[in-house]
Scaffold this motif. Structure first.
Motif, PDB file in Angstrom:
ATOM      1  N   GLU A   1     -28.643  55.214  11.485  1.00 62.12           N
ATOM      2  CA  GLU A   1     -27.303  55.179  12.076  1.00 62.12           C
ATOM      3  C   GLU A   1     -26.292  54.587  11.103  1.00 62.12           C
ATOM      4  OE1 GLU A   1     -25.215  52.994  15.875  1.00 62.12           O
ATOM      5  OE2 GLU A   1     -27.285  53.692  16.095  1.00 62.12           O
ATOM      6  N   VAL A   2     -26.703  53.577  10.346  1.00 62.43           N
ATOM      7  CA  VAL A   2     -25.808  52.985   9.337  1.00 62.43           C
ATOM      8  C   VAL A   2     -25.529  54.001   8.242  1.00 62.43           C
ATOM      9  CG1 VAL A   2     -25.431  51.053   7.787  1.00 62.43           C
ATOM     10  CG2 VAL A   2     -26.893  50.750   9.775  1.00 62.43           C
ATOM     11  N   ALA A   3     -26.572  54.691   7.795  1.00 58.04           N
ATOM     12  CA  ALA A   3     -26.419  55.615   6.677  1.00 58.04           C
ATOM     13  C   ALA A   3     -25.556  56.817   7.035  1.00 58.04           C
ATOM     14  CB  ALA A   3     -27.792  56.092   6.208  1.00 58.04           C
ATOM     15  N   LEU A   4     -25.721  57.328   8.244  1.00 60.81           N
ATOM     16  CA  LEU A   4     -25.023  58.552   8.622  1.00 60.81           C
ATOM     17  C   LEU A   4     -23.599  58.299   9.080  1.00 60.81           C
ATOM     18  CD1 LEU A   4     -27.872  60.418  10.520  1.00 60.81           C
ATOM     19  CD2 LEU A   4     -26.889  61.038   8.313  1.00 60.81           C
ATOM     20  N   GLY A   5     -23.379  57.172   9.807  1.00 62.11           N
ATOM     21  CA  GLY A   5     -22.061  56.966  10.381  1.00 62.11           C
ATOM     22  C   GLY A   5     -21.751  58.099  11.345  1.00 62.11           C
ATOM     23  N   ASP A   6     -20.502  58.177  11.832  1.00 61.98           N
ATOM     24  CA  ASP A   6     -20.140  59.304  12.691  1.00 61.98           C
ATOM     25  C   ASP A   6     -18.938  60.065  12.158  1.00 61.98           C
ATOM     26  OD1 ASP A   6     -17.963  57.741  13.285  1.00 61.98           O
ATOM     27  OD2 ASP A   6     -18.393  57.549  15.412  1.00 61.98           O
ATOM     28  N   ASP A   7     -18.353  59.605  11.021  1.00 64.83           N
ATOM     29  CA  ASP A   7     -17.238  60.319  10.390  1.00 64.83           C
ATOM     30  C   ASP A   7     -16.157  60.734  11.390  1.00 64.83           C
ATOM     31  OD1 ASP A   7     -18.652  60.065   8.076  1.00 64.83           O
ATOM     32  OD2 ASP A   7     -19.240  62.162   7.937  1.00 64.83           O
ATOM     33  N   LEU A   8     -15.833  59.808  12.281  1.00 64.62           N
ATOM     34  CA  LEU A   8     -14.787  60.059  13.272  1.00 64.62           C
ATOM     35  C   LEU A   8     -15.144  61.199  14.213  1.00 64.62           C
ATOM     36  CD1 LEU A   8     -11.596  59.781  11.021  1.00 64.62           C
ATOM     37  CD2 LEU A   8     -12.514  58.051  12.543  1.00 64.62           C
ATOM     38  N   GLY A   9     -16.441  61.463  14.391  1.00 64.50           N
ATOM     39  CA  GLY A   9     -16.858  62.607  15.198  1.00 64.50           C
ATOM     40  C   GLY A   9     -16.240  62.639  16.577  1.00 64.50           C
ATOM     41  N   ARG A  10     -16.312  61.516  17.309  1.00 64.00           N
ATOM     42  CA  ARG A  10     -15.757  61.494  18.664  1.00 64.00           C
ATOM     43  C   ARG A  10     -14.247  61.687  18.642  1.00 64.00           C
ATOM     44  NH1 ARG A  10     -19.805  57.702  18.723  1.00 64.00           N
ATOM     45  NH2 ARG A  10     -18.403  56.039  18.067  1.00 64.00           N
ATOM     46  N   GLU A  11     -13.585  61.061  17.663  1.00 66.59           N
ATOM     47  CA  GLU A  11     -12.142  61.213  17.563  1.00 66.59           C
ATOM     48  C   GLU A  11     -11.764  62.654  17.245  1.00 66.59           C
ATOM     49  OE1 GLU A  11     -13.883  58.855  16.187  1.00 66.59           O
ATOM     50  OE2 GLU A  11     -12.966  56.890  16.573  1.00 66.59           O
ATOM     51  N   ILE A  12     -12.544  63.296  16.356  1.00 68.99           N
ATOM     52  CA  ILE A  12     -12.262  64.678  15.975  1.00 68.99           C
ATOM     53  C   ILE A  12     -12.363  65.606  17.171  1.00 68.99           C
ATOM     54  CG2 ILE A  12     -13.124  66.639  14.640  1.00 68.99           C
ATOM     55  CD1 ILE A  12     -11.601  64.602  12.967  1.00 68.99           C
ATOM     56  N   ILE A  13     -13.424  65.445  17.971  1.00 65.76           N
ATOM     57  CA  ILE A  13     -13.580  66.283  19.158  1.00 65.76           C
ATOM     58  C   ILE A  13     -12.402  66.084  20.110  1.00 65.76           C
ATOM     59  CG2 ILE A  13     -14.957  66.642  21.244  1.00 65.76           C
ATOM     60  CD1 ILE A  13     -16.135  67.905  18.731  1.00 65.76           C
ATOM     61  N   GLY A  14     -11.984  64.827  20.284  1.00 61.32           N
ATOM     62  CA  GLY A  14     -10.836  64.547  21.141  1.00 61.32           C
ATOM     63  C   GLY A  14      -9.564  65.188  20.615  1.00 61.32           C
ATOM     64  N   LEU A  15      -9.380  65.154  19.295  1.00 64.86           N
ATOM     65  CA  LEU A  15      -8.196  65.763  18.695  1.00 64.86           C
ATOM     66  C   LEU A  15      -8.205  67.279  18.875  1.00 64.86           C
ATOM     67  CD1 LEU A  15      -7.989  63.679  15.381  1.00 64.86           C
ATOM     68  CD2 LEU A  15      -6.347  63.625  17.272  1.00 64.86           C
ATOM     69  N   ILE A  16      -9.382  67.900  18.729  1.00 62.60           N
ATOM     70  CA  ILE A  16      -9.484  69.350  18.931  1.00 62.60           C
ATOM     71  C   ILE A  16      -9.107  69.710  20.371  1.00 62.60           C
ATOM     72  CG2 ILE A  16     -11.108  71.288  19.087  1.00 62.60           C
ATOM     73  CD1 ILE A  16     -12.582  70.109  16.692  1.00 62.60           C
ATOM     74  N   ALA A  17      -9.635  68.936  21.322  1.00 67.96           N
ATOM     75  CA  ALA A  17      -9.365  69.219  22.732  1.00 67.96           C
ATOM     76  C   ALA A  17      -7.884  69.067  23.070  1.00 67.96           C
ATOM     77  CB  ALA A  17     -10.208  68.298  23.606  1.00 67.96           C
ATOM     78  N   SER A  18      -7.167  68.248  22.294  1.00 73.92           N
ATOM     79  CA  SER A  18      -5.758  67.995  22.602  1.00 73.92           C
ATOM     80  C   SER A  18      -4.807  69.019  21.979  1.00 73.92           C
ATOM     81  CB  SER A  18      -5.365  66.589  22.104  1.00 73.92           C
ATOM     82  OG  SER A  18      -5.330  66.540  20.678  1.00 73.92           O
ATOM     83  N   ARG A  19      -5.326  69.918  21.135  1.00 73.39           N
ATOM     84  CA  ARG A  19      -4.465  70.916  20.502  1.00 73.39           C
ATOM     85  C   ARG A  19      -4.006  71.950  21.535  1.00 73.39           C
ATOM     86  NH1 ARG A  19      -1.944  69.067  16.817  1.00 73.39           N
ATOM     87  NH2 ARG A  19      -1.291  71.210  16.370  1.00 73.39           N
ATOM     88  N   PRO A  20      -2.845  72.591  21.300  1.00 74.15           N
ATOM     89  CA  PRO A  20      -2.336  73.596  22.254  1.00 74.15           C
ATOM     90  C   PRO A  20      -3.319  74.750  22.445  1.00 74.15           C
ATOM     91  CG  PRO A  20      -0.639  72.985  20.658  1.00 74.15           C
ATOM     92  CD  PRO A  20      -1.915  72.357  20.185  1.00 74.15           C
ATOM     93  N   ALA A  21      -3.446  75.220  23.663  1.00 73.85           N
ATOM     94  CA  ALA A  21      -4.426  76.259  23.992  1.00 73.85           C
ATOM     95  C   ALA A  21      -4.169  77.552  23.231  1.00 73.85           C
ATOM     96  CB  ALA A  21      -4.406  76.526  25.498  1.00 73.85           C
ATOM     97  N   GLU A  22      -2.911  77.858  22.931  1.00 76.61           N
ATOM     98  CA  GLU A  22      -2.592  79.126  22.272  1.00 76.61           C
ATOM     99  C   GLU A  22      -2.732  79.059  20.752  1.00 76.61           C
ATOM    100  OE1 GLU A  22       1.140  76.672  22.507  1.00 76.61           O
ATOM    101  OE2 GLU A  22      -0.519  77.179  23.843  1.00 76.61           O
ATOM    102  N   GLU A  23      -3.021  77.887  20.215  1.00 76.65           N
ATOM    103  CA  GLU A  23      -3.105  77.710  18.760  1.00 76.65           C
ATOM    104  C   GLU A  23      -4.398  78.312  18.219  1.00 76.65           C
ATOM    105  OE1 GLU A  23      -1.677  74.032  16.232  1.00 76.65           O
ATOM    106  OE2 GLU A  23      -3.674  73.652  17.052  1.00 76.65           O
ATOM    107  N   PRO A  24      -4.331  79.092  17.126  1.00 77.88           N
ATOM    108  CA  PRO A  24      -5.557  79.643  16.537  1.00 77.88           C
ATOM    109  C   PRO A  24      -6.524  78.529  16.131  1.00 77.88           C
ATOM    110  CG  PRO A  24      -3.612  80.706  15.606  1.00 77.88           C
ATOM    111  CD  PRO A  24      -3.124  79.550  16.425  1.00 77.88           C
ATOM    112  N   MET A  25      -7.826  78.807  16.235  1.00 81.54           N
ATOM    113  CA  MET A  25      -8.846  77.786  15.998  1.00 81.54           C
ATOM    114  C   MET A  25      -8.709  77.171  14.612  1.00 81.54           C
ATOM    115  SD  MET A  25     -11.355  76.024  17.102  1.00 81.54           S
ATOM    116  CE  MET A  25     -12.816  75.125  16.586  1.00 81.54           C
TER     117      MET A  25
END
Length: 205
Positions: free
Chosen positions: A69-93
């Motif tokens: 867990e120390v070696a891998l870290g999460d590289d903002l994984g949870r934050e990234i998923i939250g940011l993706i979910a907050s993008r406008p629905a009509e925006e291209p992936m």
């Protein structure tokens, strides 16, 4: 959280505890990365990491379940998923991914990027960690694919959405590998942005 003060000029005990926890966590990460770099991930023990950070093994387990867990870290994984979910629905992936990368990197300090570079070098030369990192990226792609499918009004396991999201996360992973192979000399944001450009060219071509 509301800050409490016992008297003017004094900081609330909770705030002091939070800062102490942050310092201990940072010390454990720094000690682990230094030991992994110097003597190898596989041969480094949790006891050695704790000793190098001047804490007990019990304290180590308050912050991390395993040395992996120390070696891998999460590289903002949870934050990234939250940011993706907050993008406008009509925006291209791909545009969503580009914006999320920019916003995510804004959360990473220069010191954090140095730690990220050290971590990536360790991960990519350790087969077991490299395999686990790819598994993590696949999981991030799966979750992002479900978010993309929902935006498109499709079922969460829609194949096209999963492929698109997986391709985006694979491009990010290749960019991170490129960055660490070049010892972090290139600007990480520029490298990631270029990777998304190449992915867009591949889709449009």
């Amino acid at each position: 959280m509301t800050t409490q003060r016992d008297a003017p000029g004094t900081v609330a005990p909770a705030s002091l505890r939070e800062r102490k926890r942050a310092r201990t966590r940072a010390a454990l990460i720094a000690a682990a990365l230094e030991l992994f770099e110097r003597q190898g991930y596989e041969t480094t023990t949790i006891d050695e990491i704790a000793a190098a950070a001047d804490v007990s093994p019990r304290t180590f387990f308050r912050y991390f379940a395993t040395k992996e867990e120390v070696a891998l870290g999460d590289d903002l994984g949870r934050e990234i998923i939250g940011l993706i979910a907050s993008r406008p629905a009509e925006e291209p992936m791909l545009e969503s991914v580009r914006r999320v990368i920019s916003d995510g990197l804004a959360l990473v300090s220069e010191d954090d990027r140095e730690a990220l570079l050290a971590r990536l070098k360790i991960v990519y030369r350790t087969p077991s960690l490299r395999a686990r990192r790819w598994e993590y990226q696949l999981e991030m792609g799966r979750i992002s694919g479900a978010i993309l499918a929902e935006r498109r009004g499709l079922q969460p396991d829609d194949l096209g959405s999963r492929v698109t999201a997986a391709a985006a996360f694979t491009a990010i992973e290749v960019a991170m590998d490129h960055w660490q192979q070049h010892d972090g000399r290139e600007d990480l944001g520029v490298v990631l942005d270029a990777a998304i450009d190449h992915l867009g060219d591949a889709f449009s071509g």
